[in-house]
Structures are given as C-alpha cells and as structure tokens.
Design a protein around this motif. Sequence first.
Motif, short mmCIF file in Angstrom:
data_model
loop_
_atom_site.label_atom_id
_atom_site.label_comp_id
_atom_site.label_asym_id
_atom_site.label_seq_id
_atom_site.Cartn_x
_atom_site.Cartn_y
_atom_site.Cartn_z
N GLU A 58 0.97 -1.14 0.30
CA GLU A 58 -0.19 0.49 0.14
C GLU A 58 1.10 1.27 0.29
N GLU A 59 -0.01 2.74 -0.35
CA GLU A 59 1.10 3.74 -0.32
C GLU A 59 1.09 4.49 0.92
N GLU A 60 2.41 5.00 1.19
CA GLU A 60 2.49 5.42 3.20
C GLU A 60 1.25 6.67 2.93
#
Length: 105
Positions: A58-60
């Motif tokens: 997942e993205e930060e």
Amino acid sequence: ALSDKTGVQSYSQAVLSHATSLEDKLNAMFTMVKTLRMTLSLAEAEIYAVRFLMELGEEEPRMSGNPQLDSDISSMIVTVSSMTDDSILNLKQSQDKKLLMLMNL
C-alpha cells in the motif's frame, strides 16, 4: 492479554515468522498495532502501522493537510452527498480480508 505488550510482540513475531497465509500475517500485524495503541505507545503504533501498510504494497498514508488528500475527501463528499439513503444503505460490504483489515487500522 492485549495489554501485555512484550507478550503480544513475542507472539506476533512467532506467528509472522511461521505463518503461511496472508490472513494469519494480517491478524498478527493488526494485533500488534492494536496492542501498541492500547498501551499508549502511539508513535510506535504509527511506525508499525506504516510498515505494515508498506509490506502489503500500500501507499504511505497521507497526512492531514495534504492537498491531494483534501481533494480526494472533497470528491468523496460530493459523491456520497449525491447518493440516496437507499443507495448508501444498499452498498455491498467488501469481503476482501486485506481491505477490511486495512480499514481497521
């Protein structure tokens, strides 16, 4: 008990090192984040949660004040406000275990 930070860390690490399913890994990681929050180790919980998200691809997370986050929230408000109550109530709940776990973070 979830309030036993050391015990939960030890148990979670054992599960993570031996788990063969994503579901088991998700549960161990989520339990660790939950324990850190419950023991008020909030900075550590945030670090662990971000690491957890990154390991899952997942993205930060975007922080409050991020212009793109504000834009996405505004867009969601417009979308939801244009839906009828029945439409909202009839939305299907996701069965994706990864997504549900992420939403609980």
